[in-house]
Design a protein around this motif. Sequence first.
Motif, PDB file in Angstrom:
ATOM      1  N   ALA A 151     -24.131 -49.896  34.172  1.00  0.00           N
ATOM      2  CA  ALA A 151     -25.279 -50.787  33.937  1.00  0.00           C
ATOM      3  C   ALA A 151     -24.911 -51.962  33.026  1.00  0.00           C
ATOM      4  O   ALA A 151     -25.774 -52.725  32.621  1.00  0.00           O
ATOM      5  N   GLY A 152     -23.638 -52.089  32.666  1.00  0.00           N
ATOM      6  CA  GLY A 152     -23.205 -53.253  31.899  1.00  0.00           C
ATOM      7  C   GLY A 152     -23.023 -53.020  30.418  1.00  0.00           C
ATOM      8  O   GLY A 152     -22.726 -53.951  29.670  1.00  0.00           O
ATOM      9  N   VAL A 153     -23.198 -51.780  29.969  1.00  0.00           N
ATOM     10  CA  VAL A 153     -22.996 -51.484  28.550  1.00  0.00           C
ATOM     11  C   VAL A 153     -21.496 -51.503  28.242  1.00  0.00           C
ATOM     12  O   VAL A 153     -20.702 -50.902  28.951  1.00  0.00           O
ATOM     13  N   ARG A 154     -21.104 -52.217  27.200  1.00  0.00           N
ATOM     14  CA  ARG A 154     -19.679 -52.316  26.843  1.00  0.00           C
ATOM     15  C   ARG A 154     -19.303 -51.412  25.678  1.00  0.00           C
ATOM     16  O   ARG A 154     -18.156 -51.054  25.497  1.00  0.00           O
ATOM     17  N   GLU A 155     -20.290 -51.107  24.850  1.00  0.00           N
ATOM     18  CA  GLU A 155     -20.014 -50.332  23.631  1.00  0.00           C
ATOM     19  C   GLU A 155     -20.967 -49.143  23.539  1.00  0.00           C
ATOM     20  O   GLU A 155     -22.176 -49.307  23.670  1.00  0.00           O
ATOM     21  N   VAL A 156     -20.421 -47.962  23.347  1.00  0.00           N
ATOM     22  CA  VAL A 156     -21.249 -46.771  23.209  1.00  0.00           C
ATOM     23  C   VAL A 156     -21.022 -46.150  21.831  1.00  0.00           C
ATOM     24  O   VAL A 156     -19.881 -45.956  21.416  1.00  0.00           O
ATOM     25  N   THR A 157     -22.112 -45.864  21.135  1.00  0.00           N
ATOM     26  CA  THR A 157     -22.033 -45.164  19.856  1.00  0.00           C
ATOM     27  C   THR A 157     -22.548 -43.741  20.048  1.00  0.00           C
ATOM     28  O   THR A 157     -23.713 -43.533  20.375  1.00  0.00           O
ATOM     29  N   LEU A 158     -21.660 -42.791  19.871  1.00  0.00           N
ATOM     30  CA  LEU A 158     -22.045 -41.388  20.022  1.00  0.00           C
ATOM     31  C   LEU A 158     -22.835 -40.961  18.791  1.00  0.00           C
ATOM     32  O   LEU A 158     -22.434 -41.232  17.661  1.00  0.00           O
ATOM     33  N   LEU A 159     -23.947 -40.303  19.024  1.00  0.00           N
ATOM     34  CA  LEU A 159     -24.835 -39.939  17.924  1.00  0.00           C
ATOM     35  C   LEU A 159     -24.924 -38.443  17.724  1.00  0.00           C
ATOM     36  O   LEU A 159     -24.899 -37.671  18.680  1.00  0.00           O
ATOM     37  N   GLY A 160     -25.077 -38.071  16.474  1.00  0.00           N
ATOM     38  CA  GLY A 160     -25.408 -36.698  16.117  1.00  0.00           C
ATOM     39  C   GLY A 160     -25.747 -36.676  14.649  1.00  0.00           C
ATOM     40  O   GLY A 160     -25.243 -37.506  13.891  1.00  0.00           O
ATOM     41  N   GLN A 161     -26.602 -35.744  14.224  1.00  0.00           N
ATOM     42  CA  GLN A 161     -26.861 -35.619  12.783  1.00  0.00           C
ATOM     43  C   GLN A 161     -25.569 -35.253  12.070  1.00  0.00           C
ATOM     44  O   GLN A 161     -25.348 -35.614  10.934  1.00  0.00           O
ATOM     45  N   ASN A 162     -24.725 -34.507  12.793  1.00  0.00           N
ATOM     46  CA  ASN A 162     -23.385 -34.196  12.314  1.00  0.00           C
ATOM     47  C   ASN A 162     -22.470 -34.339  13.497  1.00  0.00           C
ATOM     48  O   ASN A 162     -21.989 -33.360  14.049  1.00  0.00           O
ATOM     49  N   VAL A 163     -22.217 -35.561  13.875  1.00  0.00           N
ATOM     50  CA  VAL A 163     -21.617 -35.807  15.185  1.00  0.00           C
ATOM     51  C   VAL A 163     -20.219 -35.201  15.290  1.00  0.00           C
ATOM     52  O   VAL A 163     -19.805 -34.762  16.351  1.00  0.00           O
TER      53      VAL A 163
END
Length: 473
Positions: free
Chosen positions: A222-234
């Motif tokens: 869909a065109g996203v270039r940057e992904v930030t993985l999330l977690g309270q304690n990732v």
Amino acid sequence: MPYVPKNAPSNERDPDKADMTAFEDKKVFVKTYGCQMNVYDSNRMMDSLATKGYSPTEAMEDADLVILNTCHIREKAAEKVYSELGRIRQVKEKRAKDGKGEMKIGIAGCVAQAEGQEIIRRAPVVDLVVGPQAYHKLPDLLDKANHGTRVVETDFPLEDKFAVLPDARKEVTRKRGVSSFLTVQEGCDKFCSFCVVPYTRGAEVSRPASQIIHEAEKLAAAGVREVTLLGQNVNAYHGESPDGGDWGLGELLFRLAEIDGLDRLRYTTSHPRDMDDTLMAAHRDLDILMPYLHLPVQAGSDKVLKAMNRQHTYDDYVRLIDRIRSARPDIALSGDFIVGFPGETDEDFEETMRIVREVTYASAYSFKYSPRPGTPAADSEDQIEEAIKSERLYRLQDLLAQQQKDFNASKVGTEMTVLLERKGREPGQLVGKSPWLQAVQVDAAEELIGEIVTVKVDNLGSNSLFGTMIDRP
Ligand code: SAH
Ligand code: SF4
Ligand code: F3S
């Protein structure tokens, strides 16, 4: 002519369709507080509401449904909910007077989870209270609320809270911009003695890697270039690997780095106790893993760290930082700090100042300790006076601000890649992010949004860098 959401079936094409009520054109206004997890969840809620014909609006007075996605981390954050509800009630009443129809009001997020029924009691205007473990039920809960029942749903479900997610999301692909969050882990088992998160978000749960890979591929497509993985304690991530084994965050990052079209990976928030060797290797070997790490230490004094139940010492943390810096020398560090934890003496606080000087941070968040109901530290008899907390916070923030300025200044005159994200304040200007998460303003045409360009940094602003584009794709 009423507005029809683009992907909603239209009357013209299917005049006999019986279930049109499910696609009534309705508007939802969502206001998000707190951490990035809430930002991600708000998107997730909007996706699932799209299946009920709700499209997002930025104007509260146009909304048939208002959702506050709340944060309970500090007292001030939680209080905001009730003051905002006062304002919303007025908008709701005006809307009713203007004949625009009824406005339903929902409270989601960590205040919903922590206070549940209490919200309904204190704020009669609220129709729906839904905790973070129950978002997959939102469309059904809303049906009940729309039929006049006041709904509170804060049970922790027995089933895996992620298992139901992909269905709720179906093929809804709302545009997400060039940078996107992706939750890989939720909840926390660490029970720091000051913190509500283990109570509001529940126990640690990791999503299976195949689900995460699929979602990341969809985002990239869909065109996203940057992904930030999330977690309270990732970095406590431990999920099922595609071949049925067990992956930590490091393994997951190595796999996500192979996805075509993704150019930048980040993750947040991590805990010092969960930085393992594979994750270090990912920082060493993966160019697309950005050189930025948010690794909160909270305090410097070993006594305070122990009372906080952080389960590491000053020296453990400093040694860990040394290892991270030898894996990735240009890494920018960020942290969270709490001042005025119960029993913190002047000497203890000096240890916090010392660790900041020793580590040096590129950015940081710092807070006065705020007693949270139900957490062990709130019951301590050694609460610190407000004036002392304020003074310590002032000194700490002064030091952290200086370090941030020094870090930004060190980039002036250098060249860096910038992912252009959106229009800037001035016409002809775009704002993007450096690898170190600094905002960078550049003169560039709007078509370049979503591109990674090379920029020479000319100047230092108060909150951002100014640069000149010297290369583009
Ligand atoms: N999981 C993350 C933190 C999530 S909460 C971690 O362990 O680092 C974000 C930050 O809010 C915390 O790092 C802490 O600095 C701050 N915080 C949490 N509870 C607080 C409280 N009771 N008073 C003041 N600050 C608090
Ligand atoms: Fe809260 Fe500690 Fe868990 Fe972070 S690790 S979410 S501060 S309990
Ligand atoms: Fe706040 Fe809940 Fe996030 S308390 S910081 S919204 S996990």
